[in-house]
Design an enzyme around this catalytic site. Sequence first.
Site, PDB file in Angstrom:
ATOM      1  N   ASN A   1       0.841  -1.014  -0.042  1.00 56.20           N
ATOM      2  CA  ASN A   1      -0.041  -0.024  -0.219  1.00 56.20           C
ATOM      3  C   ASN A   1       0.818   1.255  -0.041  1.00 56.20           C
ATOM      4  OD1 ASN A   1      -1.701   1.777   0.400  1.00 56.20           O
ATOM      5  ND2 ASN A   1      -2.758   1.188   2.166  1.00 56.20           N
TER       6      ASN A   1
ATOM      7  N   ARG B   1      -2.483  -2.114  -3.616  1.00 55.22           N
ATOM      8  CA  ARG B   1      -3.515  -1.501  -3.233  1.00 55.22           C
ATOM      9  C   ARG B   1      -3.667  -0.070  -3.867  1.00 55.22           C
ATOM     10  NH1 ARG B   1      -5.559   2.368   1.467  1.00 55.22           N
ATOM     11  NH2 ARG B   1      -7.793   2.307   0.883  1.00 55.22           N
TER      12      ARG B   1
ATOM     13  N   GLY C   1     -12.879  -0.753  12.517  1.00 51.68           N
ATOM     14  CA  GLY C   1     -12.403  -0.564  13.841  1.00 51.68           C
ATOM     15  C   GLY C   1     -13.622  -0.500  14.741  1.00 51.68           C
TER      16      GLY C   1
ATOM     17  N   ASN D   1     -12.162   4.835  10.946  1.00 56.16           N
ATOM     18  CA  ASN D   1     -11.778   6.370  10.848  1.00 56.16           C
ATOM     19  C   ASN D   1     -12.397   7.029   9.765  1.00 56.16           C
ATOM     20  OD1 ASN D   1     -10.941   8.552  12.110  1.00 56.16           O
ATOM     21  ND2 ASN D   1      -8.993   8.376  10.863  1.00 56.16           N
TER      22      ASN D   1
ATOM     23  N   MET E   1     -13.262   7.013  18.304  1.00 52.32           N
ATOM     24  CA  MET E   1     -14.399   6.691  19.048  1.00 52.32           C
ATOM     25  C   MET E   1     -14.277   6.567  20.614  1.00 52.32           C
ATOM     26  SD  MET E   1     -17.415   6.555  18.701  1.00 52.32           S
ATOM     27  CE  MET E   1     -18.491   6.201  17.070  1.00 52.32           C
TER      28      MET E   1
ATOM     29  N   GLU F   1     -16.280  -3.389  14.575  1.00 45.89           N
ATOM     30  CA  GLU F   1     -15.850  -5.030  14.901  1.00 45.89           C
ATOM     31  C   GLU F   1     -16.011  -4.688  16.616  1.00 45.89           C
ATOM     32  OE1 GLU F   1     -12.334  -6.353  13.337  1.00 45.89           O
ATOM     33  OE2 GLU F   1     -13.249  -5.533  11.394  1.00 45.89           O
TER      34      GLU F   1
ATOM     35  N   ARG G   1     -13.935  13.387   8.566  1.00 49.91           N
ATOM     36  CA  ARG G   1     -14.882  14.015   7.442  1.00 49.91           C
ATOM     37  C   ARG G   1     -16.419  14.116   7.582  1.00 49.91           C
ATOM     38  NH1 ARG G   1     -12.838   8.683   4.163  1.00 49.91           N
ATOM     39  NH2 ARG G   1     -10.584   9.108   4.600  1.00 49.91           N
TER      40      ARG G   1
ATOM     41  N   HIS H   1     -13.483   1.696   0.040  1.00 49.06           N
ATOM     42  CA  HIS H   1     -13.515   0.698   0.936  1.00 49.06           C
ATOM     43  C   HIS H   1     -13.960  -0.590   0.099  1.00 49.06           C
ATOM     44  CE1 HIS H   1     -14.171   3.517   4.296  1.00 49.06           C
ATOM     45  NE2 HIS H   1     -12.979   3.176   4.422  1.00 49.06           N
TER      46      HIS H   1
ATOM     47  N   GLU I   1      -8.394  -6.276   4.644  1.00 50.34           N
ATOM     48  CA  GLU I   1      -8.254  -6.018   3.147  1.00 50.34           C
ATOM     49  C   GLU I   1      -7.032  -6.364   2.517  1.00 50.34           C
ATOM     50  OE1 GLU I   1      -9.330  -2.133   5.223  1.00 50.34           O
ATOM     51  OE2 GLU I   1      -9.667  -1.443   3.156  1.00 50.34           O
TER      52      GLU I   1
HETATM   53  P1  AMP Z   1      -9.873   1.883  11.652  1.00 52.73           P
HETATM   54  O1  AMP Z   1      -9.918   2.875  10.589  1.00 52.73           O
HETATM   55  O2  AMP Z   1     -10.715   0.626  11.062  1.00 52.73           O
HETATM   56  O3  AMP Z   1      -8.897   1.141  11.931  1.00 52.73           O
HETATM   57  O4  AMP Z   1     -10.721   2.128  12.919  1.00 52.73           O
HETATM   58  C1  AMP Z   1     -10.356   3.170  13.734  1.00 52.73           C
HETATM   59  C2  AMP Z   1     -11.826   3.481  14.616  1.00 52.73           C
HETATM   60  O5  AMP Z   1     -11.852   2.445  15.291  1.00 52.73           O
HETATM   61  C3  AMP Z   1     -11.228   4.551  15.666  1.00 52.73           C
HETATM   62  O6  AMP Z   1     -12.147   5.737  15.800  1.00 52.73           O
HETATM   63  C4  AMP Z   1     -11.085   3.743  16.779  1.00 52.73           C
HETATM   64  O7  AMP Z   1     -11.550   4.653  18.023  1.00 52.73           O
HETATM   65  C5  AMP Z   1     -12.247   2.901  16.842  1.00 52.73           C
HETATM   66  N1  AMP Z   1     -11.934   1.566  17.535  1.00 52.73           N
HETATM   67  C6  AMP Z   1     -10.863   0.537  17.681  1.00 52.73           C
HETATM   68  N2  AMP Z   1     -10.967  -0.172  18.728  1.00 52.73           N
HETATM   69  C7  AMP Z   1     -12.066   0.370  19.226  1.00 52.73           C
HETATM   70  C8  AMP Z   1     -12.580  -0.092  20.567  1.00 52.73           C
HETATM   71  N3  AMP Z   1     -12.294  -1.258  21.262  1.00 52.73           N
HETATM   72  N4  AMP Z   1     -13.724   0.268  20.886  1.00 52.73           N
HETATM   73  C9  AMP Z   1     -14.238   1.372  20.067  1.00 52.73           C
HETATM   74  N5  AMP Z   1     -13.781   1.720  19.124  1.00 52.73           N
HETATM   75  C10 AMP Z   1     -12.696   1.452  18.675  1.00 52.73           C
END
Ligand code: AMP
Length: 403
Positions: free
Chosen positions: A7, A95, A334, A215, A287, A337, A245, A184, A388
């Site tokens: 990537n 990617r 994130g 994110n 989050m 899940e 965003r 995505h 991914e």
């Molecule tokens: P990603 O872009 O898929 O890596 O997701 C990032 C987002 O997932 C961020 O807002 C993190 O706060 C959120 N995240 C990751 N782990 C957790 C968790 N255990 N509980 C709540 N949010 C999470």
Amino acid sequence: MNVLVINSGSSSIKYLLLDMRTESVLCSGAVERIGEAAGVVTHKIAPGTDREDKISLAQPIPDHEEGMHLVIGLITDADKGVVKSVDEIEAVGHRIVQGGDTFSASCRVDDHVVEELAKLIPLAPVHNPGHLAGIRVARAMMPKVPQVTVFDTVFHQTMPPRAFMYALPYELYEELKVRRYGFHGTSHAYVTKEAARFLGKPAEQVNLITVHLGNGSSMCCVQNGKSIDTSMGLTPLEGLIMGTRCGDTDLAIYPLLGAAKGLSIEEINDLTNKQSGFKGICGRNDMRDIHEAVAQGDTKAKLALDMFGYRNRKYIGSYVAVLGRVDAIVFTAGIGENDPVARELSCRGLEHLGIRLDRDRNLAPVRGARDIATSDSPVRVLVIPTNEELEIARQTVGVLQAQ
Ligand code: AMP
């Protein structure tokens, strides 16, 4: 077959080497801050095995060529490497964020593919130049290794014109390819197949709403295993409320901002992509921080969560209307899940659409693919971890085997 997934961005090269006989990760890492005074290299060997090791280095990385030399050097290093030479890398999967409507499938890289990717730079000025730099140096360093491009947009190329067209003058589509592409796609494609497997149905028969909440966030309306609509548009800005965003807004806001605050187009781009979303509403984009702020009584953080849930429910409702029969809502990434509150907010009050979340199943601290709907829910609610890189490696193998 060992597949190196790359990537390559404007200032970083992230990589993962997989042994596709077992679909296991051999090593992964990143070179970051390419072109800056202080570059960073991280390399993780065989995570989860007895050879597990992690290396972090700080050194200047002037360009992508040097970055790729470092990556190949680490992978093949006598001590820290996982293969003896580049000859043991049997394919590279790149990617690519934006394939426009030029690419409707993953494909093997040749000079023509490189030319077409260069033509797409106006649609993805931030991403495609970095991808091209990665392809150029990977081809030069591994001339005998077949290389494949896997696009974030390809899964959504099955959208019909009624879903991908903007109601703008038609010439803008003809002249500039202004239309919705969606992103995505590797994640939505991966969880679609995994969800079908989980449900015990062929992928070509499942109707799903896949909800990638990270994110960056997007939803996809999947009919008979194919994307027929998605929330992101010409760029990843459209749709859901995300970390930084804004998602859907009224475009008339922007000339107003230009007039009232003298903002330039670049500043508006920065405002909508980097200063908005959760960050714009409550000052936090992660989050977990938002939940912490809500627990401390922060009303803006609570508003951000309310807005997030409401936007997600509106999209789910509209996709239910389009699909008619829905087999499952699929949460991934994130937030999707890991965050039961976010899932509950996204499904709250949708029981009349057959979506019944089971409180205990949703809260259970379980990892892996799972069903969190009540036993009598007409629509299943699944959590499927996305992957991914594995999807890119699978598609790379698929393209080469089809030749
Ligand atoms: P990603 O872009 O898929 O890596 O997701 C990032 C987002 O997932 C961020 O807002 C993190 O706060 C959120 N995240 C990751 N782990 C957790 C968790 N255990 N509980 C709540 N949010 C999470």
